[in-house]
Design an enzyme around this catalytic site. Structure first.
Site, PDB file in Angstrom:
ATOM      1  N   SER A  20      47.542  57.586 -18.949  1.00 33.50           N
ATOM      2  CA  SER A  20      46.833  57.599 -17.636  1.00 33.50           C
ATOM      3  C   SER A  20      46.556  56.574 -16.730  1.00 33.50           C
ATOM      4  CB  SER A  20      45.653  58.267 -18.324  1.00 33.50           C
ATOM      5  OG  SER A  20      44.579  57.024 -18.968  1.00 33.50           O
ATOM      6  N   LYS A  47      35.151  58.943 -18.690  1.00 30.72           N
ATOM      7  CA  LYS A  47      35.379  58.162 -17.582  1.00 30.72           C
ATOM      8  C   LYS A  47      34.710  58.128 -16.192  1.00 30.72           C
ATOM      9  CE  LYS A  47      40.346  58.550 -18.713  1.00 30.72           C
ATOM     10  NZ  LYS A  47      41.711  59.040 -18.535  1.00 30.72           N
TER      11      LYS A  47
END
Length: 543
Positions: free
Chosen positions: A443, A486
């Site tokens: 990611s 996140k």
């Protein structure tokens, strides 16, 4: 769940289980043979449709006695467990009505055939607000009761609890938070006990001093009373008043001393000390002597004030009062370190404005979400020296992402600035702090591309910007996981703008409103969209 479904509940753990006989039972030819866990379950609950919790299913063992994971296939398969065969009973058992719930920390550790028979429900970690409510409504109450502390004796401020969660307990659950709260209340309990012992000792010493003063004043020479005049009554003995007063005061002293020393081992509880003090004052009030005094003309009268010496004795003892109220303990940010030590976690944000070549990314860890910086620096330049050096304890997947990012960044720079030969002639060093923390995952691809382009074009990225997403060689942005964690990490670092892949819009929409509040979130499909958001049309190169 069992209470809501009105079912009986049974739990057993299979962590470290390496014997198939624990699931399917022993054969009766063995000494000490026992039926399997499911037969024991049905025997204990007494119903055919209990809720069975199989804990730690991702930690199954495997040994010489067989593979328990394979034995669980028959148990958890709804097509087979209607005729589950236990070796001890050797008769089919219908388990089709049983509701099985399994728990695991890492899904990847569960064998694929077993995972195929399950419906996976991923539970995200608690956010800060949820941890605050859990701590206030449950953890604090249970810990306070366990330590014997009353709610009015201690106060943990909201700021202290928030600092405890963010700087000491960033794990997904609340187990570590409970440990820290218990540590705080244990130290507070010790502090309150020490205050209570000090106050009890002070009260006892003060009462003893009052009794001593009483004894000293009672031995003084009483006032001599003269004979009365012709119209009054004469006291028979001038010393009778002295003997009565002294006798009464001596009895009071004895009562005081008995009350002070009647506790075992010389200690007294708070109630007994307070009772002794009240008894002392009551006895002195009862023992007040109001002698008949003579007026100047020798006439006896009772309208005169009470003997001043007796009044002094009583008031002296009344003044001997010790404040036995224990002060309220307040835990605030200023004294939190005195209870739980120095903070374990520090602020993840290093820069207010990231320099050229540095971009903030978002990562998912076992402790929840976190922000990380991708830093790119120029090592040397020269014709044909284009190369990439990687550091930061990166995993294999992340190293491949860096190579892909280098190729994509080179292609995008060729589109935006065809005359810029930066990547062809520059040796770059890409680092992801902290160096001691292992990192892996795809990611960070878009973050690495942005970091390299920032260095190549000598442009800062937008302030308070973070991004995450996997990138392909053609520049497409692929979805990632851990959206909630996140976002929480971004809010902790005061990030205002976040870039997510478009495929994660559904995950974002499912989040609570308080998690998304105050954030500007962009969803992208291609890296060119990230380029416009990160650098914009008004970004000027650094000179």
């Amino acid at each position: 769940m069992a209470r809501a479904l009105n079912r009986r509940f049974y739990r057993f753990s299979v962590g470290g289980l390496a014997d198939v006989a624990e699931i399917k039972g022993h054969r009766r030819t063995y000494v000490g043979a026992m039926p399997g866990k499911m037969v024991q379950c049905l025997k204990n609950v007494g119903t055919a449709n209990p809720l069975v919790l199989i804990d730690e299913i991702d930690k199954l063992g495997k040994g010489h006695a067989g593979d328990p994971a394979s034995a669980l296939l028959e148990l958890l398969d709804p097509e087979q467990n209607a005729n589950f065969l236990d070796h001890f009973l050797d008769v089919p058992i219908d388990l089709s009505k049983v509701l099985f719930v399994c728990t695991a920390n890492v899904v990847e550790m569960i064998p694929n055939p077993l995972l195929d028979r399950m419906e996976v429900i991923a539970l995200a970690g608690y956010i800060t607000d949820e941890k605050m409510h859990i701590a206030r409504d449950y953890l604090e109450k249970t810990t306070r009761e366990a330590c014997g502390i009353k709610s009015e004796q201690v106060e943990v401020t909201d700021a202290a609890l928030l600092a405890l969660i963010e700087n000491y307990c960033r794990e997904a659950g609340v187990r570590n938070l409970q440990k820290q709260i218990e540590k705080i209340y244990r130290k507070i309990a010790l502090q309150l006990v020490r205050q209570g012992v000090t106050n009890e000792q002070s009260l006892k010493v003060s009462l003893q001093q009052g009794a001593k003063q009483l004894r000293e004043k009672s031995t003084e020479e009483p006032t001599q009373i003269a004979d009365d005049g012709p119209g009054g009554k004469k006291l028979e003995d001038g010393n009778s008043h002295e003997r009565a007063t002294t006798t009464t005061l001596t009895e009071s002293e004895q009562a005081i001393e008995v009350s002070l020393h009647e506790q075992p081992n010389g200690t007294a509880t708070e109630e007994s000390e307070a009772t002794s003090h009240e008894h002392l004052v009551e006895q002195l009030e009862a023992d007040k002597v109001q002698p008949t005094l003579l007026s100047s003309d020798g006439i006896a009268t009772t309208d005169q004030p009470v003997d001043s010496k007796v009044n002094i004795k009583t008031s002296d003892v009344k003044d001997v009062k010790v404040d036995n109220v224990i002060e309220k303990v307040i835990v605030d940010v200023s004294n939190l370190a005195d209870f739980v030590g120095k903070p374990v976690f520090h602020a993840e944000r290093i820069y207010d404005q990231t320099p050229v070549g540095v971009v903030m990314g978002l990562a998912w860890t076992a402790m929840g979400g976190s922000t990380l910086y991708v830093e790119t620096a120029l090592v040397e330049q020269g014709e044909g020296k284009g190369a990439l050096l990687l550091t930061g304890q990166l995993g294999d997947v992340m190293k491949e992402s860096a190579q892909i990012a280098h190729t994509v960044a080179r292609a995008i720079l060729l589109q935006k600035e065809p005359d810029n030969p930066f990547f062809a002639d520059s040796k770059l060093h890409l680092h992801v702090p902290a160096g001691a923390t292992p990192k892996d995952g795809p990611s960070a691809g878009c973050t690495m591309i942005t970091s390299m382009l920032s260095l190549a074009m000598k442009k800062h990225v937008k302030k308070e910007l973070a991004m995450t997403g996997e990138v392909t060689l053609t520049g497409r942005i692929l979805p990632i996981g851990g959206v909630k964690e996140k976002i929480i990490a971004a809010r902790r670092s005061e990030v205002k703008t976040i870039i997510f892949p478009s495929a994660n819009r559904r995950d974002f929409d499912e989040l609570a409103g308080n998690v998304k509040e105050g954030l500007e979130v962009h969803f992208v499909d291609d890296y060119n969209q990230i380029f416009e958001l990160a650098f914009g049309s008004n970004s000027k190169p650094q000179i």
